[in-house]
Design an enzyme around this catalytic site. Structure first.
Site, PDB file in Angstrom:
ATOM      1  N   PRO A 132     -35.738  12.835  -8.240  1.00  0.00           N
ATOM      2  CA  PRO A 132     -37.061  12.212  -8.388  1.00  0.00           C
ATOM      3  C   PRO A 132     -37.539  12.115  -9.831  1.00  0.00           C
ATOM      4  O   PRO A 132     -38.237  11.173 -10.194  1.00  0.00           O
ATOM      5  CB  PRO A 132     -37.975  13.122  -7.562  1.00  0.00           C
ATOM      6  N   THR A 162     -27.665   6.182  -0.742  1.00  0.00           N
ATOM      7  CA  THR A 162     -27.266   5.163   0.224  1.00  0.00           C
ATOM      8  C   THR A 162     -26.369   5.832   1.255  1.00  0.00           C
ATOM      9  O   THR A 162     -25.470   6.587   0.898  1.00  0.00           O
ATOM     10  CB  THR A 162     -26.510   4.017  -0.470  1.00  0.00           C
ATOM     11  N   ARG A 284     -32.738 -32.177   2.437  1.00  0.00           N
ATOM     12  CA  ARG A 284     -34.137 -32.446   2.116  1.00  0.00           C
ATOM     13  C   ARG A 284     -34.266 -33.778   1.362  1.00  0.00           C
ATOM     14  O   ARG A 284     -33.539 -34.006   0.390  1.00  0.00           O
ATOM     15  CB  ARG A 284     -34.677 -31.302   1.251  1.00  0.00           C
ATOM     16  N   GLN A 295     -31.505 -36.029 -10.612  1.00  0.00           N
ATOM     17  CA  GLN A 295     -30.800 -35.406 -11.725  1.00  0.00           C
ATOM     18  C   GLN A 295     -31.246 -33.966 -11.962  1.00  0.00           C
ATOM     19  O   GLN A 295     -30.424 -33.094 -12.277  1.00  0.00           O
ATOM     20  CB  GLN A 295     -31.002 -36.233 -12.995  1.00  0.00           C
ATOM     21  N   GLU A 379     -26.325   1.443  -9.915  1.00  0.00           N
ATOM     22  CA  GLU A 379     -25.207   1.875 -10.776  1.00  0.00           C
ATOM     23  C   GLU A 379     -25.509   1.666 -12.260  1.00  0.00           C
ATOM     24  O   GLU A 379     -24.617   1.401 -13.060  1.00  0.00           O
ATOM     25  CB  GLU A 379     -23.901   1.145 -10.406  1.00  0.00           C
ATOM     26  N   THR A 381     -29.018   0.473 -14.973  1.00  0.00           N
ATOM     27  CA  THR A 381     -29.804  -0.712 -15.311  1.00  0.00           C
ATOM     28  C   THR A 381     -29.087  -1.571 -16.349  1.00  0.00           C
ATOM     29  O   THR A 381     -28.099  -1.152 -16.965  1.00  0.00           O
ATOM     30  CB  THR A 381     -31.164  -0.294 -15.883  1.00  0.00           C
ATOM     31  N   GLU A 383     -30.141  -2.196 -19.233  1.00  0.00           N
ATOM     32  CA  GLU A 383     -30.244  -1.512 -20.523  1.00  0.00           C
ATOM     33  C   GLU A 383     -29.135  -0.484 -20.692  1.00  0.00           C
ATOM     34  O   GLU A 383     -28.548  -0.343 -21.779  1.00  0.00           O
ATOM     35  CB  GLU A 383     -31.623  -0.854 -20.654  1.00  0.00           C
TER      36      GLU A 383
END
Length: 401
Positions: A132, A162, A284, A295, A379, A381, A383
């Site tokens: 945490p 996970t 659409r 385009q 896994e 960030t 950074e």
């Protein structure tokens, strides 16, 4: 197979495996993924199907009952599964990180005990680093193991597991000062413990509690949990590799595999977003013609497809580098960084192509729009990836003299 994201140089076996996985995804995952995701329901039937296909043993050596396939094969399978529903790829990712760590670092007894049952999916893996009070700063781990006779007593709180509820084996990284004098670098006083437990929530073994699922914006279906250790006793033979102080290196080795996996997930989600976007653009109509004929939309589709192709190529390169036995932290960091960023951009462009309907839960792109951000964090960030990439580049290009 689609035109995009093809992989050169695959064997017939690899192509057959990927064909089987893609057919399973198209038939068993895509038709039910959005409904299950909206209910945040664990995909038991899909997981059973993956067991039957042998995917839980894909990278586990044949001597332990697995298929003995490469990281590249695994990554390409993950790409296909994430194309169907990213949460399902998360279920097998953590399993394989633990299996890989056992294969690379476990004692012979640990390999013999766990790997055959992991190959069958009878033992399901999860791994735990985060807490945490920390994110990317693994050295700040406070959970601790203290030796007591032939056992260790573990205390602390872990975060973001996970498969925390459904797993039966968790690789847990904690501090262990035993044998490491005061002042030892933090990463040299960490140990990975193999913690066996019952599936479910609440107290799953004496001293170990899985409080419940964390409610998330996306990445639903798969259970993401905390893990609380309060006097948890683990025998010494469940120290991964049999020796304390090596946990940080073991985990980082596993995370390199995980980064290739996250890159593969980004590729899969981006592929699906492109498929949805290019399909909707042809259905659409505005101003008397399909929007795909405008385009502006063609430019957008061109950019999306190029990003899908580039991310896939980098992911394949990182997997092949690891398979060759070479160090791949640079390639894995680049692949994870690029694939996750491109995934976010491709999904957003597909969302824009859908217009107002992209905001409706009736359309699949709404789910992908909520799933893509997780890849920016998982896994490590962006950074963190850039720090790894920058340091490795300076190693390679260091000026002499």
């Amino acid at each position: 197979m689609s035109r995009l994201a093809q992989t050169a140089g695959l064997t017939d076996d690899q192509r057959d495996i990927l064909k089987t996985v893609r057919e399973f995804v198209d038939k068993e995952i895509i038709p039910v993924a959005t409904e299950l995701e909206h209910r945040d329901e664990y995909p038991h039937q899909i997981v059973d199907g993956l067991k039957e296909l042998g995917l839980f043993g894909l990278m586990i050596p044949e001597e332990y009952g697995g298929l003995g396939e490469s990281l590249l094969t695994y990554a390409l399978c993950v790409e296909e599964i994430a194309r169907g529903w990213m949460s399902v790829s998360g279920i097998i990712n953590t399993h394989f990180i633990v299996a890989y760590m056992l294969k690379q670092h476990g004692t012979q007894e640990q390999k013999d005990h766990f790997l055959p049952r992991m190959a069958l999916g009878e033992v399901r893996g999860a791994f735990s680093m985060s807490e945490p009070g920390l994110g990317s700063d693994v050295s700040a781990i406070t959970s601790k193991a203290v030796k007591d006779g032939d056992e260790y007593v573990l205390n602390g709180q872990k975060m973001w597991l996970t498969n925390g509820g459904t797993s039966t084996l968790v690789a847990v990284l904690v501090r262990s000062d035993e044998g490491h004098p005061e002042g030892t670098a933090p990463h040299k006083s960490m140990t990975t413990f193999l913690v066996e437990k019952e599936p479910g929530f609440g107290e799953v073994r004496p001293g170990l509690t899985i409080p419940g699922k964390i409610d998330k914006m996306g990445y639903k279906g798969v259970d993401t949990t905390e893990l609380i250790m309060d006097g948890l006793r683990i025998p010494a033979n469940r120290v991964l590799g049999g020796q304390t102080g090596r946990g940080f290196y073991q985990m980082m080795d596993g995370v390199e595999v995980g980064r290739v996996n996250v890159a593969a997930r980004g590729c899969g989600v981006a592929q699906r977003a492109f498929e949805l976007g290019v399909s909707y653009a042809q259905q659409r109509h505005t101003f008397g013609k399909a929007i795909a004929e405008h385009q502006a939309i063609q430019f957008k589709l061109a950019e999306m497809a190029t990003k899908v192709e580039a991310a896939h190529a980098m992911m394949v390169n990182a997997a092949r580098k690891k398979d060759s036995g070479e160090r791949n932290d640079l390639e894995a960091g680049m692949a994870k960084y690029l694939a996750s960023e491109y995934c976010k951009e491709v999904v957003e462009d597909a969302f824009r192509i859908h217009g107002g309907y992209g905001f409706s839960k009736e359309y699949e792109i709404e789910r992908l729009y909520r799933e893509a951000p997780m890849l920016l964090i998982g896994e490590g960030t962006a950074e963190i990836q850039k720090m790894i990439i920058g340091r490795r580049l300076l190693e390679e290009y260091r000026l002499q003299g």
